[in-house]
Write a protein that holds these residues in place. Structure first.
Motif, PDB file in Angstrom:
ATOM      1  N   THR A 125     -25.859 -42.790  -8.726  1.00 32.39           N
ATOM      2  CA  THR A 125     -25.592 -41.539  -9.436  1.00 32.39           C
ATOM      3  C   THR A 125     -26.560 -41.384 -10.604  1.00 32.39           C
ATOM      4  N   GLY A 126     -27.224 -40.247 -10.672  1.00 32.06           N
ATOM      5  CA  GLY A 126     -28.184 -39.995 -11.744  1.00 32.06           C
ATOM      6  C   GLY A 126     -27.548 -39.285 -12.927  1.00 32.06           C
ATOM      7  N   PHE A 127     -27.942 -39.655 -14.127  1.00 32.04           N
ATOM      8  CA  PHE A 127     -27.489 -38.998 -15.351  1.00 32.04           C
ATOM      9  C   PHE A 127     -28.559 -39.190 -16.409  1.00 32.04           C
ATOM     10  N   VAL A 128     -28.448 -38.454 -17.510  1.00 35.45           N
ATOM     11  CA  VAL A 128     -29.444 -38.530 -18.572  1.00 35.45           C
ATOM     12  C   VAL A 128     -28.856 -39.294 -19.757  1.00 35.45           C
ATOM     13  N   VAL A 129     -29.621 -40.250 -20.249  1.00 36.43           N
ATOM     14  CA  VAL A 129     -29.236 -41.056 -21.414  1.00 36.43           C
ATOM     15  C   VAL A 129     -30.147 -40.673 -22.576  1.00 36.43           C
ATOM     16  N   MET A 130     -29.542 -40.388 -23.737  1.00 31.89           N
ATOM     17  CA  MET A 130     -30.317 -39.963 -24.903  1.00 31.89           C
ATOM     18  C   MET A 130     -30.056 -40.898 -26.074  1.00 31.89           C
ATOM     19  N   SER A 131     -31.045 -41.008 -26.954  1.00 29.66           N
ATOM     20  CA  SER A 131     -30.862 -41.747 -28.204  1.00 29.66           C
ATOM     21  C   SER A 131     -30.482 -40.773 -29.302  1.00 29.66           C
ATOM     22  N   ALA A 132     -29.689 -41.241 -30.249  1.00 24.68           N
ATOM     23  CA  ALA A 132     -29.281 -40.385 -31.368  1.00 24.68           C
ATOM     24  C   ALA A 132     -30.475 -40.033 -32.242  1.00 24.68           C
ATOM     25  N   SER A 133     -31.406 -40.970 -32.412  1.00 28.35           N
ATOM     26  CA  SER A 133     -32.543 -40.732 -33.298  1.00 28.35           C
ATOM     27  C   SER A 133     -33.472 -39.650 -32.774  1.00 28.35           C
ATOM     28  N   ALA A 134     -33.595 -39.535 -31.446  1.00 28.20           N
ATOM     29  CA  ALA A 134     -34.484 -38.531 -30.865  1.00 28.20           C
ATOM     30  C   ALA A 134     -33.807 -37.177 -30.714  1.00 28.20           C
ATOM     31  N   ASN A 135     -32.489 -37.133 -30.877  1.00 29.44           N
ATOM     32  CA  ASN A 135     -31.734 -35.897 -30.697  1.00 29.44           C
ATOM     33  C   ASN A 135     -30.700 -35.755 -31.815  1.00 29.44           C
ATOM     34  N   PRO A 136     -31.156 -35.623 -33.058  1.00 31.26           N
ATOM     35  CA  PRO A 136     -30.220 -35.630 -34.194  1.00 31.26           C
ATOM     36  C   PRO A 136     -29.201 -34.501 -34.157  1.00 31.26           C
ATOM     37  N   ALA A 137     -29.598 -33.314 -33.705  1.00 28.79           N
ATOM     38  CA  ALA A 137     -28.656 -32.192 -33.692  1.00 28.79           C
ATOM     39  C   ALA A 137     -27.517 -32.441 -32.715  1.00 28.79           C
ATOM     40  N   MET A 138     -27.843 -32.882 -31.491  1.00 27.80           N
ATOM     41  CA  MET A 138     -26.803 -33.149 -30.508  1.00 27.80           C
ATOM     42  C   MET A 138     -25.956 -34.350 -30.923  1.00 27.80           C
ATOM     43  N   GLY A 152     -20.794 -32.484 -17.288  1.00 27.32           N
ATOM     44  CA  GLY A 152     -20.917 -31.153 -16.706  1.00 27.32           C
ATOM     45  C   GLY A 152     -20.449 -31.145 -15.266  1.00 27.32           C
ATOM     46  N   ILE A 153     -19.465 -30.294 -14.959  1.00 24.30           N
ATOM     47  CA  ILE A 153     -18.880 -30.292 -13.613  1.00 24.30           C
ATOM     48  C   ILE A 153     -19.081 -28.960 -12.895  1.00 24.30           C
ATOM     49  N   ALA A 154     -20.028 -28.131 -13.355  1.00 23.43           N
ATOM     50  CA  ALA A 154     -20.360 -26.916 -12.611  1.00 23.43           C
ATOM     51  C   ALA A 154     -20.974 -27.292 -11.266  1.00 23.43           C
ATOM     52  N   MET A 155     -20.940 -26.345 -10.314  1.00 22.86           N
ATOM     53  CA  MET A 155     -21.477 -26.627  -8.981  1.00 22.86           C
ATOM     54  C   MET A 155     -22.984 -26.861  -9.009  1.00 22.86           C
ATOM     55  N   ALA A 156     -23.671 -26.260  -9.975  1.00 21.40           N
ATOM     56  CA  ALA A 156     -25.121 -26.425 -10.118  1.00 21.40           C
ATOM     57  C   ALA A 156     -25.481 -25.960 -11.522  1.00 21.40           C
ATOM     58  N   ASN A 157     -26.771 -26.052 -11.870  1.00 26.29           N
ATOM     59  CA  ASN A 157     -27.222 -25.569 -13.172  1.00 26.29           C
ATOM     60  C   ASN A 157     -27.950 -24.234 -13.076  1.00 26.29           C
ATOM     61  N   GLY A 158     -27.846 -23.586 -11.943  1.00 22.94           N
ATOM     62  CA  GLY A 158     -28.492 -22.302 -11.740  1.00 22.94           C
ATOM     63  C   GLY A 158     -28.403 -21.921 -10.286  1.00 22.94           C
ATOM     64  N   SER A 159     -29.435 -21.262  -9.751  1.00 24.27           N
ATOM     65  CA  SER A 159     -29.419 -20.840  -8.359  1.00 24.27           C
ATOM     66  C   SER A 159     -29.951 -21.904  -7.413  1.00 24.27           C
ATOM     67  N   ALA A 160     -30.694 -22.871  -7.958  1.00 29.39           N
ATOM     68  CA  ALA A 160     -31.257 -23.955  -7.141  1.00 29.39           C
ATOM     69  C   ALA A 160     -30.601 -25.273  -7.510  1.00 29.39           C
ATOM     70  N   LEU A 161     -30.550 -26.200  -6.563  1.00 25.64           N
ATOM     71  CA  LEU A 161     -29.908 -27.485  -6.783  1.00 25.64           C
ATOM     72  C   LEU A 161     -30.905 -28.523  -7.273  1.00 25.64           C
ATOM     73  N   SER A 162     -30.451 -29.394  -8.156  1.00 26.27           N
ATOM     74  CA  SER A 162     -31.168 -30.624  -8.464  1.00 26.27           C
ATOM     75  C   SER A 162     -30.545 -31.729  -7.630  1.00 26.27           C
ATOM     76  N   THR A 163     -31.342 -32.431  -6.861  1.00 27.24           N
ATOM     77  CA  THR A 163     -30.796 -33.447  -5.960  1.00 27.24           C
ATOM     78  C   THR A 163     -30.643 -34.808  -6.631  1.00 27.24           C
ATOM     79  N   ILE A 164     -31.024 -34.926  -7.919  1.00 30.59           N
ATOM     80  CA  ILE A 164     -30.894 -36.216  -8.604  1.00 30.59           C
ATOM     81  C   ILE A 164     -30.008 -36.135  -9.842  1.00 30.59           C
ATOM     82  N   PHE A 165     -29.787 -34.929 -10.377  1.00 27.53           N
ATOM     83  CA  PHE A 165     -28.999 -34.774 -11.593  1.00 27.53           C
ATOM     84  C   PHE A 165     -28.005 -33.639 -11.378  1.00 27.53           C
ATOM     85  N   TYR A 166     -26.776 -34.002 -10.985  1.00 22.78           N
ATOM     86  CA  TYR A 166     -25.761 -32.987 -10.739  1.00 22.78           C
ATOM     87  C   TYR A 166     -24.380 -33.581 -10.989  1.00 22.78           C
TER      88      TYR A 166
END
Length: 289
Positions: A125-138, A152-166
């Motif tokens: 399963t693919g997901f994104v890992v972030m550091s706090a120092s590189a993303n202070p606002a988030m 995020g549990i939406a069916m997709a992030n737009g009209s096209a699918l990402s096959t590695i991050f969903y």
């Protein structure tokens, strides 16, 4: 827009269903053909004159501790702080930027299993890992909300699918990825039910809104792929309805509309629809929410 105290949204293969729901249910045991119910909590945070609500669920990533994350129906895929994942996470080394409403998060694409309610996705399963120092606002937003990520549990992030991050829910075993339902209160306890939910599907007041297939129309594991938004029709102050893609996003603090959709509705300061204005939503077939 919703008179009831709770809102149920059921997403199945090709249909989004919404209606008034009951209170939180008891947890169900994990079984191959039985739905699993997971507790949620809606929290409210006051920032100046504005109070925002967000929904929290607890998950475990890569063998790590069970931690609170924000549940988001407006995005697809998991974002986590690097300090909140376990030792069995593997990095692909790929840098990824994820746009959210007010910020773009920079992180790395990692893989590992995601466990929610005792159900586990594959280690791939693919997901994104972030550091706090590189993303202070988030990171600041996470601290204020008491969470360490966004699921995020939406069916997709737009009209096209990402096959590695969903959505990790779409990567669960076949029975469980077919549908889910939410019972979300304005504040306090709620539930996420994963798997078949016939009681919601047949409930009085249930509304079905058609969804549009994405391109491609299947994820790598065979799960059906649909575009992020449902098609709904909106009218203001009794005017003619305008139909179009509508993002059912519990991560947004208030309803937002494209100015071209509101017609001649009265507005204040060129931004806010005048308080007291009647707003109605229907499906393209005329069913009113």
């Amino acid at each position: 827009l919703v008179a009831a105290s709770t809102l149920v949204v059921l997403v199945t293969a090709g249909t989004m269903i919404a209606g008034a729901g009951a209170g939180a249910g008891a947890a169900a045991p994990v079984a191959p053909t039985k739905a699993v119910t997971i507790p949620l909590a809606t929290r409210q945070v006051k920032r100046g004159l504005v109070t925002t609500s967000y929904v929290v669920v607890r998950i475990s990533v890569g063998g790590g501790a069970t931690v609170p994350v924000q549940l988001d129906t407006g995005s697809s895929g998991l974002l986590m702080l690097s300090t909140a994942v376990g030792s069995r996470v593997r990095s692909t080394g790929e840098r990824v930027g994820i746009p959210y409403l007010h910020d773009t998060v920079q992180g790395t694409l990692d893989t590992g299993s995601v466990v929610i309610g005792g159900l586990s996705t594959p280690r791939s399963t693919g997901f994104v890992v972030m550091s706090a120092s590189a993303n202070p606002a988030m990171a600041s937003n996470f601290r204020a909300n008491g969470v360490v990520g966004i699921l995020g549990i939406a069916m997709a992030n737009g009209s096209a699918l990402s096959t590695i991050f969903y959505s990790p829910l779409l990567q669960l075993p076949a029975f469980y990825r077919q549908s889910f339902s939410l019972k979300v209160a304005a504040q306090g306890a709620g539930t996420l039910t994963i798997g078949s939910t016939p009681s919601v599907d047949s409930a009085a007041g249930t509304i079905m809104a058609p969804m549009t297939p994405a391109v491609p129309n299947r994820y790598p594991n065979g799960a059906p792929g649909y575009q992020k938004d449902a098609n709904l029709c909106w009218s203001f102050a009794g005017g003619s309805p305008n139909c179009g893609a509508t993002d059912m996003d519990i991560g947004t603090a208030a309803p937002l509309f494209d100015p071209t959709a509101i017609g001649s509705a009265p507005v204040t300061d060129n931004a806010l629809i005048t308080p007291g204005t009647t707003v109605a939503a229907t499906t393209p077939g005329g069913q009113r929410l």
